[in-house]
Design a protein around this motif. Structure first.
Motif, PDB file in Angstrom:
ATOM      1  N   ASP A 128       0.876  -1.119  -0.333  1.00  0.00           N
ATOM      2  CA  ASP A 128      -0.126  -0.410  -0.152  1.00  0.00           C
ATOM      3  C   ASP A 128       1.412   1.271  -0.065  1.00  0.00           C
ATOM      4  OD1 ASP A 128      -2.363  -0.898  -0.390  1.00  0.00           O
ATOM      5  OD2 ASP A 128      -2.284  -1.194   1.933  1.00  0.00           O
ATOM      6  N   GLU A 129       1.877   1.206   0.879  1.00  0.00           N
ATOM      7  CA  GLU A 129       2.850   2.082   0.589  1.00  0.00           C
ATOM      8  C   GLU A 129       3.337   2.297  -0.729  1.00  0.00           C
ATOM      9  OE1 GLU A 129       7.178   3.087   1.642  1.00  0.00           O
ATOM     10  OE2 GLU A 129       6.156   2.775   3.661  1.00  0.00           O
ATOM     11  N   VAL A 130       3.567   2.125  -1.367  1.00  0.00           N
ATOM     12  CA  VAL A 130       4.556   1.951  -2.870  1.00  0.00           C
ATOM     13  C   VAL A 130       3.773   2.462  -3.577  1.00  0.00           C
ATOM     14  CG1 VAL A 130       6.373   0.451  -2.516  1.00  0.00           C
ATOM     15  CG2 VAL A 130       4.388  -0.748  -3.622  1.00  0.00           C
ATOM     16  N   LEU A 131       2.091   1.725  -3.514  1.00  0.00           N
ATOM     17  CA  LEU A 131       0.930   2.102  -4.519  1.00  0.00           C
ATOM     18  C   LEU A 131       1.143   4.220  -3.947  1.00  0.00           C
ATOM     19  CD1 LEU A 131      -1.335  -0.695  -3.916  1.00  0.00           C
ATOM     20  CD2 LEU A 131      -0.768   0.113  -6.625  1.00  0.00           C
ATOM     21  N   GLN A 132       0.723   4.257  -2.916  1.00  0.00           N
ATOM     22  CA  GLN A 132       0.538   5.775  -2.602  1.00  0.00           C
ATOM     23  C   GLN A 132       2.164   6.540  -3.290  1.00  0.00           C
ATOM     24  OE1 GLN A 132       0.467   6.467   1.290  1.00  0.00           O
ATOM     25  NE2 GLN A 132      -0.386   8.853   0.953  1.00  0.00           N
ATOM     26  N   ARG A 133       3.150   5.891  -2.549  1.00  0.00           N
ATOM     27  CA  ARG A 133       4.674   6.626  -2.957  1.00  0.00           C
ATOM     28  C   ARG A 133       4.354   6.780  -4.931  1.00  0.00           C
ATOM     29  NH1 ARG A 133       7.251  10.010  -0.436  1.00  0.00           N
ATOM     30  NH2 ARG A 133       8.873   9.517  -1.741  1.00  0.00           N
ATOM     31  N   ALA A 134       4.138   6.085  -5.336  1.00  0.00           N
ATOM     32  CA  ALA A 134       3.940   6.155  -6.909  1.00  0.00           C
ATOM     33  C   ALA A 134       2.671   6.317  -7.594  1.00  0.00           C
ATOM     34  CB  ALA A 134       3.753   4.596  -7.668  1.00  0.00           C
ATOM     35  N   GLY A 135       1.346   6.748  -6.467  1.00  0.00           N
ATOM     36  CA  GLY A 135       0.038   7.715  -7.084  1.00  0.00           C
ATOM     37  C   GLY A 135      -0.477   6.577  -7.576  1.00  0.00           C
ATOM     38  N   ILE A 136      -0.636   5.434  -7.563  1.00  0.00           N
ATOM     39  CA  ILE A 136      -1.093   4.380  -8.555  1.00  0.00           C
ATOM     40  C   ILE A 136      -1.943   4.282  -7.842  1.00  0.00           C
ATOM     41  CG2 ILE A 136      -0.054   4.040 -10.397  1.00  0.00           C
ATOM     42  CD1 ILE A 136       1.330   1.954  -9.354  1.00  0.00           C
ATOM     43  N   SER A 137      -2.835   4.312  -6.014  1.00  0.00           N
ATOM     44  CA  SER A 137      -3.639   3.868  -5.805  1.00  0.00           C
ATOM     45  C   SER A 137      -5.350   3.323  -6.065  1.00  0.00           C
ATOM     46  CB  SER A 137      -3.958   4.386  -3.978  1.00  0.00           C
ATOM     47  OG  SER A 137      -1.980   4.086  -3.614  1.00  0.00           O
ATOM     48  N   SER A 138      -5.268   4.476  -6.425  1.00  0.00           N
ATOM     49  CA  SER A 138      -6.880   4.222  -7.593  1.00  0.00           C
ATOM     50  C   SER A 138      -6.802   3.533  -7.971  1.00  0.00           C
ATOM     51  CB  SER A 138      -6.996   5.687  -7.480  1.00  0.00           C
ATOM     52  OG  SER A 138      -6.095   5.732  -8.999  1.00  0.00           O
ATOM     53  N   ILE A 139      -5.824   2.810  -8.617  1.00  0.00           N
ATOM     54  CA  ILE A 139      -6.188   1.756  -9.821  1.00  0.00           C
ATOM     55  C   ILE A 139      -5.492   0.390  -9.184  1.00  0.00           C
ATOM     56  CG2 ILE A 139      -5.888   3.715 -11.695  1.00  0.00           C
ATOM     57  CD1 ILE A 139      -3.082   2.849 -12.338  1.00  0.00           C
ATOM     58  N   ALA A 140      -5.296   0.155  -8.041  1.00  0.00           N
ATOM     59  CA  ALA A 140      -4.709  -1.155  -7.353  1.00  0.00           C
ATOM     60  C   ALA A 140      -5.375  -2.324  -8.345  1.00  0.00           C
ATOM     61  CB  ALA A 140      -4.806  -1.067  -5.855  1.00  0.00           C
ATOM     62  N   ASP A 141      -6.670  -1.941  -8.180  1.00  0.00           N
ATOM     63  CA  ASP A 141      -7.714  -3.444  -8.931  1.00  0.00           C
ATOM     64  C   ASP A 141      -7.487  -3.582 -10.313  1.00  0.00           C
ATOM     65  OD1 ASP A 141      -7.578  -4.418  -5.762  1.00  0.00           O
ATOM     66  OD2 ASP A 141      -9.373  -3.058  -5.603  1.00  0.00           O
ATOM     67  N   ARG A 142      -7.312  -2.689 -10.901  1.00  0.00           N
ATOM     68  CA  ARG A 142      -6.719  -3.173 -12.270  1.00  0.00           C
ATOM     69  C   ARG A 142      -6.291  -3.570 -12.497  1.00  0.00           C
ATOM     70  NH1 ARG A 142      -6.910   2.838 -15.107  1.00  0.00           N
ATOM     71  NH2 ARG A 142      -8.870   3.351 -13.863  1.00  0.00           N
ATOM     72  N   LYS A 143      -6.470  -4.236 -14.660  1.00  0.00           N
ATOM     73  CA  LYS A 143      -5.360  -5.060 -15.176  1.00  0.00           C
ATOM     74  C   LYS A 143      -4.593  -3.823 -15.387  1.00  0.00           C
ATOM     75  CE  LYS A 143      -7.593  -9.034 -14.112  1.00  0.00           C
ATOM     76  NZ  LYS A 143      -7.599  -9.935 -15.503  1.00  0.00           N
ATOM     77  N   VAL A 144      -3.833  -4.767 -15.101  1.00  0.00           N
ATOM     78  CA  VAL A 144      -2.182  -4.151 -16.454  1.00  0.00           C
ATOM     79  C   VAL A 144      -2.540  -3.709 -17.449  1.00  0.00           C
ATOM     80  CG1 VAL A 144       0.210  -4.288 -16.757  1.00  0.00           C
ATOM     81  CG2 VAL A 144      -0.603  -5.024 -14.422  1.00  0.00           C
ATOM     82  N   GLY A 145      -2.915  -4.918 -18.305  1.00  0.00           N
ATOM     83  CA  GLY A 145      -3.315  -4.493 -19.689  1.00  0.00           C
ATOM     84  C   GLY A 145      -3.661  -3.659 -20.591  1.00  0.00           C
ATOM     85  N   VAL A 146      -4.712  -2.737 -19.173  1.00  0.00           N
ATOM     86  CA  VAL A 146      -5.520  -1.718 -19.583  1.00  0.00           C
ATOM     87  C   VAL A 146      -5.146  -0.113 -18.854  1.00  0.00           C
ATOM     88  CG1 VAL A 146      -7.662  -3.034 -19.636  1.00  0.00           C
ATOM     89  CG2 VAL A 146      -7.534  -2.022 -17.553  1.00  0.00           C
ATOM     90  N   CYS A 147      -4.207  -0.122 -18.323  1.00  0.00           N
ATOM     91  CA  CYS A 147      -3.976   1.259 -17.626  1.00  0.00           C
ATOM     92  C   CYS A 147      -3.142   1.586 -18.869  1.00  0.00           C
ATOM     93  CB  CYS A 147      -2.519   0.732 -17.022  1.00  0.00           C
ATOM     94  SG  CYS A 147      -3.071  -0.127 -15.367  1.00  0.00           S
ATOM     95  N   SER A 148      -3.043   2.895 -19.169  1.00  0.00           N
ATOM     96  CA  SER A 148      -2.452   3.698 -19.673  1.00  0.00           C
ATOM     97  C   SER A 148      -0.690   3.286 -19.761  1.00  0.00           C
ATOM     98  CB  SER A 148      -2.273   5.036 -19.913  1.00  0.00           C
ATOM     99  OG  SER A 148      -1.773   5.372 -18.538  1.00  0.00           O
ATOM    100  N   GLY A 149      -0.114   3.742 -20.870  1.00  0.00           N
ATOM    101  CA  GLY A 149       1.913   3.668 -20.749  1.00  0.00           C
ATOM    102  C   GLY A 149       1.845   4.581 -19.629  1.00  0.00           C
ATOM    103  N   GLY A 150       1.437   5.353 -19.430  1.00  0.00           N
ATOM    104  CA  GLY A 150       2.395   6.623 -18.120  1.00  0.00           C
ATOM    105  C   GLY A 150       1.496   6.086 -16.648  1.00  0.00           C
ATOM    106  N   GLN A 151       0.831   4.857 -17.034  1.00  0.00           N
ATOM    107  CA  GLN A 151       0.251   4.138 -15.852  1.00  0.00           C
ATOM    108  C   GLN A 151       1.263   3.219 -15.619  1.00  0.00           C
ATOM    109  OE1 GLN A 151      -3.999   3.813 -16.021  1.00  0.00           O
ATOM    110  NE2 GLN A 151      -4.835   4.992 -15.162  1.00  0.00           N
ATOM    111  N   GLN A 152       1.436   2.930 -16.622  1.00  0.00           N
ATOM    112  CA  GLN A 152       2.098   0.685 -16.113  1.00  0.00           C
ATOM    113  C   GLN A 152       3.371   1.039 -16.187  1.00  0.00           C
ATOM    114  OE1 GLN A 152       2.410  -1.339 -19.847  1.00  0.00           O
ATOM    115  NE2 GLN A 152       0.220  -1.528 -19.738  1.00  0.00           N
ATOM    116  N   GLN A 153       4.112   3.120 -16.820  1.00  0.00           N
ATOM    117  CA  GLN A 153       5.732   3.198 -15.919  1.00  0.00           C
ATOM    118  C   GLN A 153       5.445   4.119 -14.619  1.00  0.00           C
ATOM    119  OE1 GLN A 153       8.248   2.633 -18.346  1.00  0.00           O
ATOM    120  NE2 GLN A 153       9.044   4.553 -18.152  1.00  0.00           N
ATOM    121  N   ARG A 154       4.575   3.762 -14.002  1.00  0.00           N
ATOM    122  CA  ARG A 154       4.201   4.442 -12.529  1.00  0.00           C
ATOM    123  C   ARG A 154       4.141   2.971 -11.881  1.00  0.00           C
ATOM    124  NH1 ARG A 154       2.940   9.122  -9.918  1.00  0.00           N
ATOM    125  NH2 ARG A 154       2.325  11.000 -11.843  1.00  0.00           N
TER     126      ARG A 154
END
Length: 318
Positions: A128-154
């Protein structure tokens, strides 16, 4: 230390505390067949520095980074990371890298990806800490395949933070991010560096290097050709740049103007690098139909071109 505290505090302790050297390389040489990719590179990076590693394609940046990561062995010279060999530093979780591509399974969620990565280490920061640090807590349950390029970099950034590394190596870290995403990403990086994390990043976004790096290391043809703060790097190239609007500009004729050292033409806009900006400006205003003339100091882009001798760099126009 609480789970919400910046992870760099623990990384600093494990790597030897503040004020120590993160990277020390001496006389690095690496060849591939007849091609000498790195030619006697000396590089020292202090703990807590944010260093931009710049250079045109083929300059030797990637090969040097590969040696820091222990992915390649130098033909000559030596390299240490926190006083250890690169492989030893990696095995102790002191180095992490964020690369542009690869390393993601698209059928897993963001959180599942981090759990899988964490299972590879004996000790990690809370997910949960690294999710918050990377700014992606809100997409924690999203499949990687539907994440944008920027979200995948995060996500790659979050994966790199899991081992609480003392040294973070970033390769084009903000590719695919929008302007706000890039800004918040670098705010997080700066906060970590302030607490001891060392960051070495390669980028073609020269504005990022200008704005966020404490120091710039510029490579060309396998050698370091400049090393210093942004201001110091800019001062290496004397002169100014004269910009103007000139429809139908002839680059050959512009290059023949007394005092012109380098000429670029983009549509109707021209840029002339010169040590005698008054003379060039006078010629443009009296001998050509140029208008909207501006004279500016050297920027990082013009210095980059001057020091590398590369006219076809992949740079950001943003």
């Amino acid at each position: 230390m609480s789970s919400s505290a910046p992870a760099a505090d623990a990384a600093s302790a494990r790597s030897g505390g503040s004020g120590h050297t993160a990277i020390r390389a001496r006389g690095l040489v690496k060849s591939f067949g007849k091609v000498q990719a790195v030619r006697g590179v000396d590089l020292t990076v202090a703990q807590g520095e944010i260093v931009a590693f710049l250079g045109p394609n083929g300059a030797g940046k990637t090969t040097t980074i590969d040696m820091i990561l222990g992915l390649a062995h130098p033909d000559a010279g030596e390299i240490e990371v926190f006083g250890r060999s690169p492989r030893s530093a990696i095995s102790h979780g002191l180095i992490s890298a964020v690369l542009q591509t690869g390393g993601l399974l698209k059928d897993l969620t963001v959180r599942e990806t981090l759990r899988l990565t964490a299972s590879l280490f004996s000790d990690t920061r809370p997910i949960d800490e690294v999710l918050q640090r990377a700014g992606i807590s809100s997409i924690a349950d999203r499949k990687v395949g539907v994440c944008s390029g920027g979200q995948q970099q995060r996500l790659r950034f979050a994966m790199a933070l899991l081992s609480d590394p003392g040294l973070l190596i970033l390769d084009e870290p903000t590719t695919g991010m929008d302007v706000e995403g890039r800004r918040s990403f670098w705010q997080a990086i700066r906060a970590d560096a302030a607490r001891g994390r060392t960051v070495l990043f390669a980028t073609h976004y020269l504005d990022e290097a200008d704005e966020y790096a404490d120091r710039i290391v510029l490579m060309s043809h396998g050698r370091i050709v400049a090393d210093g703060t942004t201001a110091e790097i800019k001062n290496l190239v004397a002169g100014r740049v004269v910009h103007a609007t000139l429809p139908g500009a002839d680059p050959v004729a512009l290059a023949a103007i007394a005092g012109a050292e380098d000429v670029s033409v983009q549509g109707e806009r021209i840029a002339i690098r010169t040590r005698d900006s008054d003379s060039v400006a006078r010629h443009l205003l009296t001998a050509t139909p140029a208008r909207d003339l501006e004279i500016s100091a050297q920027n990082l882009e013009s210095v980059f071109l001057a020091l590398t001798g590369n006219d076809d760099t992949e740079k950001s126009t943003r």
